[in-house]
Design an enzyme around this catalytic site. Structure first.
Site, PDB file in Angstrom:
ATOM      1  N   ALA A  65      19.009 -31.665 -51.980  1.00  0.00           N
ATOM      2  CA  ALA A  65      17.694 -32.291 -52.042  1.00  0.00           C
ATOM      3  C   ALA A  65      16.674 -31.248 -51.610  1.00  0.00           C
ATOM      4  O   ALA A  65      16.993 -30.315 -50.869  1.00  0.00           O
ATOM      5  CB  ALA A  65      17.653 -33.498 -51.120  1.00  0.00           C
ATOM      6  N   GLY A 108      22.752 -32.860 -51.632  1.00  0.00           N
ATOM      7  CA  GLY A 108      22.455 -33.723 -52.770  1.00  0.00           C
ATOM      8  C   GLY A 108      22.997 -33.163 -54.079  1.00  0.00           C
ATOM      9  O   GLY A 108      23.278 -33.924 -55.013  1.00  0.00           O
ATOM     10  N   GLU A 111      26.505 -34.271 -54.192  1.00  0.00           N
ATOM     11  CA  GLU A 111      26.492 -35.726 -54.423  1.00  0.00           C
ATOM     12  C   GLU A 111      26.120 -36.049 -55.867  1.00  0.00           C
ATOM     13  O   GLU A 111      26.670 -36.969 -56.472  1.00  0.00           O
ATOM     14  CB  GLU A 111      25.529 -36.386 -53.430  1.00  0.00           C
ATOM     15  CG  GLU A 111      26.029 -36.224 -51.999  1.00  0.00           C
ATOM     16  CD  GLU A 111      24.982 -36.609 -50.955  1.00  0.00           C
ATOM     17  OE1 GLU A 111      23.958 -35.895 -50.847  1.00  0.00           O
ATOM     18  OE2 GLU A 111      25.173 -37.619 -50.272  1.00  0.00           O
ATOM     19  N   GLU A 131      24.334 -31.234 -44.748  1.00  0.00           N
ATOM     20  CA  GLU A 131      23.241 -32.021 -44.147  1.00  0.00           C
ATOM     21  C   GLU A 131      23.243 -31.957 -42.627  1.00  0.00           C
ATOM     22  O   GLU A 131      22.192 -31.925 -41.982  1.00  0.00           O
ATOM     23  CB  GLU A 131      23.329 -33.486 -44.586  1.00  0.00           C
ATOM     24  CG  GLU A 131      22.913 -33.734 -46.029  1.00  0.00           C
ATOM     25  CD  GLU A 131      24.049 -33.610 -47.034  1.00  0.00           C
ATOM     26  OE1 GLU A 131      25.123 -33.059 -46.664  1.00  0.00           O
ATOM     27  OE2 GLU A 131      23.877 -34.052 -48.173  1.00  0.00           O
TER      28      GLU A 131
HETATM   29  C1  HXC Z   1      14.280 -26.519 -51.040  1.00  0.00           C
HETATM   30  C2  HXC Z   1      15.518 -24.652 -51.468  1.00  0.00           C
HETATM   31  C3  HXC Z   1      16.716 -25.358 -51.231  1.00  0.00           C
HETATM   32  C4  HXC Z   1      16.616 -26.724 -50.890  1.00  0.00           C
HETATM   33  C5  HXC Z   1      17.220 -23.328 -51.720  1.00  0.00           C
HETATM   34  N1  HXC Z   1      15.885 -23.408 -51.768  1.00  0.00           N
HETATM   35  N2  HXC Z   1      17.758 -24.499 -51.395  1.00  0.00           N
HETATM   36  N3  HXC Z   1      14.323 -25.235 -51.370  1.00  0.00           N
HETATM   37  N4  HXC Z   1      15.379 -27.249 -50.809  1.00  0.00           N
HETATM   38  N5  HXC Z   1      17.691 -27.477 -50.686  1.00  0.00           N
HETATM   39  C6  HXC Z   1      14.935 -22.323 -52.082  1.00  0.00           C
HETATM   40  C7  HXC Z   1      14.767 -21.364 -50.934  1.00  0.00           C
HETATM   41  O1  HXC Z   1      13.859 -21.859 -50.005  1.00  0.00           O
HETATM   42  C8  HXC Z   1      14.260 -20.144 -51.664  1.00  0.00           C
HETATM   43  O2  HXC Z   1      12.891 -20.301 -51.955  1.00  0.00           O
HETATM   44  C9  HXC Z   1      14.990 -20.183 -52.976  1.00  0.00           C
HETATM   45  O3  HXC Z   1      15.422 -21.535 -53.150  1.00  0.00           O
HETATM   46  C10 HXC Z   1      16.212 -19.299 -53.003  1.00  0.00           C
HETATM   47  O4  HXC Z   1      17.027 -19.618 -51.896  1.00  0.00           O
HETATM   48  P1  HXC Z   1      17.540 -18.528 -50.851  1.00  0.00           P
HETATM   49  O5  HXC Z   1      17.891 -19.223 -49.607  1.00  0.00           O
HETATM   50  O6  HXC Z   1      16.580 -17.400 -50.757  1.00  0.00           O
HETATM   51  O7  HXC Z   1      18.850 -18.004 -51.593  1.00  0.00           O
HETATM   52  P2  HXC Z   1      20.201 -17.456 -50.927  1.00  0.00           P
HETATM   53  O8  HXC Z   1      19.873 -16.538 -49.778  1.00  0.00           O
HETATM   54  O9  HXC Z   1      21.015 -16.938 -52.065  1.00  0.00           O
HETATM   55  O10 HXC Z   1      20.916 -18.734 -50.289  1.00  0.00           O
HETATM   56  C11 HXC Z   1      21.380 -19.800 -51.106  1.00  0.00           C
HETATM   57  C12 HXC Z   1      21.705 -21.032 -50.244  1.00  0.00           C
HETATM   58  C13 HXC Z   1      20.488 -21.411 -49.385  1.00  0.00           C
HETATM   59  C14 HXC Z   1      22.931 -20.742 -49.365  1.00  0.00           C
HETATM   60  C15 HXC Z   1      22.086 -22.172 -51.240  1.00  0.00           C
HETATM   61  O11 HXC Z   1      19.345 -21.486 -50.225  1.00  0.00           O
HETATM   62  C16 HXC Z   1      20.649 -22.724 -48.682  1.00  0.00           C
HETATM   63  O12 HXC Z   1      21.352 -22.809 -47.696  1.00  0.00           O
HETATM   64  N6  HXC Z   1      19.960 -23.748 -49.185  1.00  0.00           N
HETATM   65  C17 HXC Z   1      19.932 -25.052 -48.560  1.00  0.00           C
HETATM   66  C18 HXC Z   1      21.264 -25.758 -48.803  1.00  0.00           C
HETATM   67  C19 HXC Z   1      21.272 -27.109 -48.131  1.00  0.00           C
HETATM   68  O13 HXC Z   1      21.204 -27.235 -46.926  1.00  0.00           O
HETATM   69  N7  HXC Z   1      21.354 -28.158 -48.960  1.00  0.00           N
HETATM   70  C20 HXC Z   1      21.339 -29.501 -48.476  1.00  0.00           C
HETATM   71  C21 HXC Z   1      19.945 -30.013 -48.519  1.00  0.00           C
HETATM   72  S1  HXC Z   1      19.869 -31.575 -47.680  1.00  0.00           S
HETATM   73  P3  HXC Z   1      11.758 -19.355 -51.311  1.00  0.00           P
HETATM   74  O14 HXC Z   1      10.498 -19.836 -51.949  1.00  0.00           O
HETATM   75  O15 HXC Z   1      11.812 -19.564 -49.841  1.00  0.00           O
HETATM   76  O16 HXC Z   1      12.167 -17.975 -51.715  1.00  0.00           O
HETATM   77  C22 HXC Z   1      20.356 -32.670 -48.803  1.00  0.00           C
HETATM   78  C23 HXC Z   1      20.285 -34.050 -48.312  1.00  0.00           C
HETATM   79  C24 HXC Z   1      20.847 -35.025 -49.310  1.00  0.00           C
HETATM   80  O17 HXC Z   1      20.711 -32.397 -49.895  1.00  0.00           O
HETATM   81  C25 HXC Z   1      20.498 -36.409 -48.980  1.00  0.00           C
HETATM   82  C26 HXC Z   1      20.579 -36.802 -47.533  1.00  0.00           C
HETATM   83  C27 HXC Z   1      19.362 -36.535 -46.739  1.00  0.00           C
END
Ligand code: HXC
Length: 257
Positions: A65, A108, A111, A131
């Site tokens: 998400a 997400g 999911e 999460e």
């Molecule tokens: C918003 C995101 C994002 C996310 C990545 N980006 N994931 N933006 N929401 N979930 C954005 C980053 O901010 C960045 O933008 C760009 O995408 C590239 O990501 P990087 O982190 O620079 O890439 P990398 O170093 O290769 O790392 C990849 C990654 C990391 C390991 C996937 O991006 C990451 O950990 N993302 C979050 C994963 C996560 O926690 N997902 C769960 C979300 S919570 P900028 O503009 O900064 O360069 C969820 C809840 C579900 O899904 C429902 C219950 C609440």
């Protein structure tokens, strides 16, 4: 229809929905949710479409998400707006949906993949429910669908630690049905979609519904539903055609009637 965050293509009796926010690794914001649901429901209403492929990019199916969009939500906003509740509409799509996952399928994204009927992973796929590292828990069905898919031991491991698993562990755990080299992912998913779409669509829907019942009901009720659905298949032309084709040693020509 004109979409901003996804691309929809149709080939014969199959369609592909491609998540397309590369700058955010396909993070699922509300615009993308609305568009994916609209596209899937439109394709579901079209009887010419017999299977749908849902995919992302080589680098990310979806990295979760959109954290930036939801970070400041209050409880009242999350609860009042039923944050992510609308995604369940995807589970009600009756046309078979094949998820083709390359790269990150986190939170997400994992999911969303599990909302598909059947999952194919590229060898670079990474699944996880991170999460907990953000101070929340899965909110799009992960605690339920992951547990049903891979069992309590693995689901607790992933949901409590937030660690990622690769394609091989995902296949060993029963999360995905096949792992293929990245370059073959889309062609494999489309071949599967074409194969399913060459069958009778109402029969494929009955089959999908029967398998899904296994997650919703008791064994006795599920067996009853299966048998009734099996009996109902004999009311279709496609059952007559399928069995006649076998006996006449020719390929079946299903019409969906
Ligand atoms: C918003 C995101 C994002 C996310 C990545 N980006 N994931 N933006 N929401 N979930 C954005 C980053 O901010 C960045 O933008 C760009 O995408 C590239 O990501 P990087 O982190 O620079 O890439 P990398 O170093 O290769 O790392 C990849 C990654 C990391 C390991 C996937 O991006 C990451 O950990 N993302 C979050 C994963 C996560 O926690 N997902 C769960 C979300 S919570 P900028 O503009 O900064 O360069 C969820 C809840 C579900 O899904 C429902 C219950 C609440």
């Amino acid at each position: 229809t004109d979409f901003q965050t996804i691309v929809v293509t149709r080939t014969g009796r199959t369609a592909t929905i491609t998540l397309n926010r590369p700058q955010a690794l396909n993070a699922l914001n509300s615009e993308m949710m609305i568009e994916v649901l609209a596209a899937a429901e439109e394709l579901d209403r079209d009887p010419r479409i017999g299977a749908i492929v849902l995919t992302g990019s080589d680098r990310a199916f979806a990295a979760g998400a959109d954290i930036k969009e939801m970070a400041q939500q209050t409880f009242a906003q999350a609860y009042g707006g039923d944050l992510f509740g609308a995604w369940e509409r995807l589970a009600r799509v009756r046309t078979p949906v094949i998820g083709a996952v390359a790269g990150y399928a986190l939170g997400g994204g994992c999911e969303l993949a599990m909302l598909c009927d059947l999952l194919i992973a590229a060898d670079n796929a990474k699944f996880g429910q991170p999460e907990i590292t953000l101070g929340v828990i899965p909110g799009m069905g992960g605690s339920q669908r992951l547990t049903r898919a891979i069992g309590k031991a693995k689901a607790m491991d992933l949901v409590l630690t937030g660690r990622q698993i690769g394609a091989d562990e995902a296949e060993r755990s029963g999360l995905v049905s096949r792992v293929v080299p990245l370059e073959d992912l889309l062609s494999t998913a489309r071949e599967i979609a074409e194969r399913i779409a060459s069958m009778s669509l109402p029969i494929a829907m009955l089959a999908k519904d029967a398998v899904n019942a296994a997650f919703e009901t008791t064994l006795a009720e599920g067996i009853r539903l299966e048998r009734r659905s099996f009996h109902a298949a004999f009311a279709t032309d496609d059952q007559k055609e399928g069995m006649a084709a076998f006996i006449e040693k020719r390929p079946a020509e299903f019409t969906g009637s």
